[in-house]
Design a protein around this motif. Sequence first.
Motif, PDB file in Angstrom:
ATOM      1  N   UNK A   1       3.420  26.152  -2.316  1.00  0.00           N
ATOM      2  CA  UNK A   1       2.418  26.887  -1.531  1.00  0.00           C
ATOM      3  C   UNK A   1       2.572  28.393  -1.655  1.00  0.00           C
ATOM      4  N   UNK A   2       3.663  28.859  -2.267  1.00  0.00           N
ATOM      5  CA  UNK A   2       3.930  30.291  -2.347  1.00  0.00           C
ATOM      6  C   UNK A   2       3.768  30.862  -3.747  1.00  0.00           C
ATOM      7  N   UNK A   3       3.309  30.054  -4.679  1.00  0.00           N
ATOM      8  CA  UNK A   3       3.058  30.567  -6.027  1.00  0.00           C
ATOM      9  C   UNK A   3       2.049  29.683  -6.731  1.00  0.00           C
ATOM     10  N   UNK A   4       1.351  30.290  -7.692  1.00  0.00           N
ATOM     11  CA  UNK A   4       0.450  29.552  -8.566  1.00  0.00           C
ATOM     12  C   UNK A   4       1.194  29.276  -9.863  1.00  0.00           C
ATOM     13  N   UNK A   5       1.006  28.104 -10.433  1.00  0.00           N
ATOM     14  CA  UNK A   5       1.742  27.757 -11.643  1.00  0.00           C
ATOM     15  C   UNK A   5       1.399  28.686 -12.808  1.00  0.00           C
ATOM     16  N   UNK A   6       0.111  28.982 -12.972  1.00  0.00           N
ATOM     17  CA  UNK A   6      -0.291  29.863 -14.063  1.00  0.00           C
ATOM     18  C   UNK A   6      -1.457  30.736 -13.630  1.00  0.00           C
ATOM     19  N   UNK A   7      -1.342  32.016 -13.910  1.00  0.00           N
ATOM     20  CA  UNK A   7      -2.413  32.967 -13.650  1.00  0.00           C
ATOM     21  C   UNK A   7      -2.750  33.663 -14.968  1.00  0.00           C
ATOM     22  N   UNK A   8      -3.989  33.484 -15.413  1.00  0.00           N
ATOM     23  CA  UNK A   8      -4.442  34.067 -16.670  1.00  0.00           C
ATOM     24  C   UNK A   8      -5.289  35.293 -16.399  1.00  0.00           C
ATOM     25  N   UNK A   9      -5.082  36.311 -17.226  1.00  0.00           N
ATOM     26  CA  UNK A   9      -5.946  37.485 -17.199  1.00  0.00           C
ATOM     27  C   UNK A   9      -5.916  38.115 -18.570  1.00  0.00           C
ATOM     28  N   UNK A  10      -7.102  38.513 -19.040  1.00  0.00           N
ATOM     29  CA  UNK A  10      -7.217  39.040 -20.385  1.00  0.00           C
ATOM     30  C   UNK A  10      -6.648  38.005 -21.354  1.00  0.00           C
ATOM     31  N   UNK A  11      -5.745  38.362 -22.244  1.00  0.00           N
ATOM     32  CA  UNK A  11      -5.314  37.429 -23.276  1.00  0.00           C
ATOM     33  C   UNK A  11      -3.949  36.812 -23.012  1.00  0.00           C
ATOM     34  N   UNK A  12      -3.497  36.875 -21.757  1.00  0.00           N
ATOM     35  CA  UNK A  12      -2.187  36.296 -21.435  1.00  0.00           C
ATOM     36  C   UNK A  12      -2.271  35.361 -20.236  1.00  0.00           C
ATOM     37  N   UNK A  13      -1.442  34.308 -20.288  1.00  0.00           N
ATOM     38  CA  UNK A  13      -1.174  33.458 -19.124  1.00  0.00           C
ATOM     39  C   UNK A  13       0.243  33.758 -18.647  1.00  0.00           C
TER      40      UNK A  13
END
Length: 347
Positions: free
Chosen positions: A158-170
């Motif tokens: 509940x305190x983090x997202x497994x993957x956050x993508x932005x621009x060309x990186x995850x």
Amino acid sequence: MSAYNAVLARNTDNAPGGAGTSSQTVAFSHYNHLSAQLPVDPTTGELVLGGVKEQADQCFKNIKAIVESIDHVLDDVVRITVFLKDIADLDAVDEVYRTYFPNYVPTRTTVAVSAVPMNALVQIEAVVSNGKGTIPDAPQAGDLVKIAKNTDNAPVSPLSTQTVAFSHYNNISAQLPIDPRTGQLVAGGVREQAAQCLKNIKAILESIDVPIDDIVKINIFLTRLSDIECVDEVYSTFFPDSGIARAVGYLPARTTIACTALPMNALVQMEAVVSHGDGTPPQEVEDRHGLIIEANNTDRAPRHPLATQTVAFSHYNNLSAQLPVDPTSGELVVGASRSRRSGASTT
């Protein structure tokens, strides 16, 4: 106006300065990289009074002040790293953390270390999306989309997202050796734990249609550095993974860090940065292969059989951590240690 990328370093008086040794935030392309923030009151330059909760709160106040000074908000944070003097303080820090990220939560890594500057109890660093103004003629925040995703095939927090993508990186949250079906550490020793960390990372990548060989940088956190040989045995069974990667001998850049403790008393934890930011900017899967991963080594720096010295993708080069090794001899450079100079005994 120039069409080239520009490095943009900035500071604000609303957060502690770097005393000439660092900038509070350095933006390039679509990311802002923040210096790790200590629990220092910017008006006094001293640690705030109180315990770990007060110190964690000040760290986040400083991060928020820096983020706001560059016209962003905390929801633009894609990665948080928490360094604790005592892992037992994690629950207290989490209470504070929830107040700053009540809805969206970024990817996160938490480790305990032997010491924090100024004898602080906690230090926190952040990476922020939307590197404002660093590509004058290219799409900016309004054209790019941040995508946060979870899969049930890896541990969910509940305190983090497994993957956050932005621009060309995850950006992938550091993975503990947790069995996602039970929520508990896997049985066994460091080999089994290392395998589970990598299985969790692979499951997250498969959930966003990205192969494990698209990892450009991996960080390994160990509570016992002597376990690295066992971890490497497991690591070599995951990399390279594909026929193409095996043909060229591709391996991600890598850093190995010894820490005093990890959450849940785990022996190992791994975090990864992955190329091909899924859907940011919106694109078809086949279109994202217009960008290529470029891995390079030089004989002028030490080589490692399980890492590439530098892996480039989009506008960033990801370097493996460098030890003080002479590349011609493969040995540590010679020099007097502080303990020897002071007459203290060494082991």
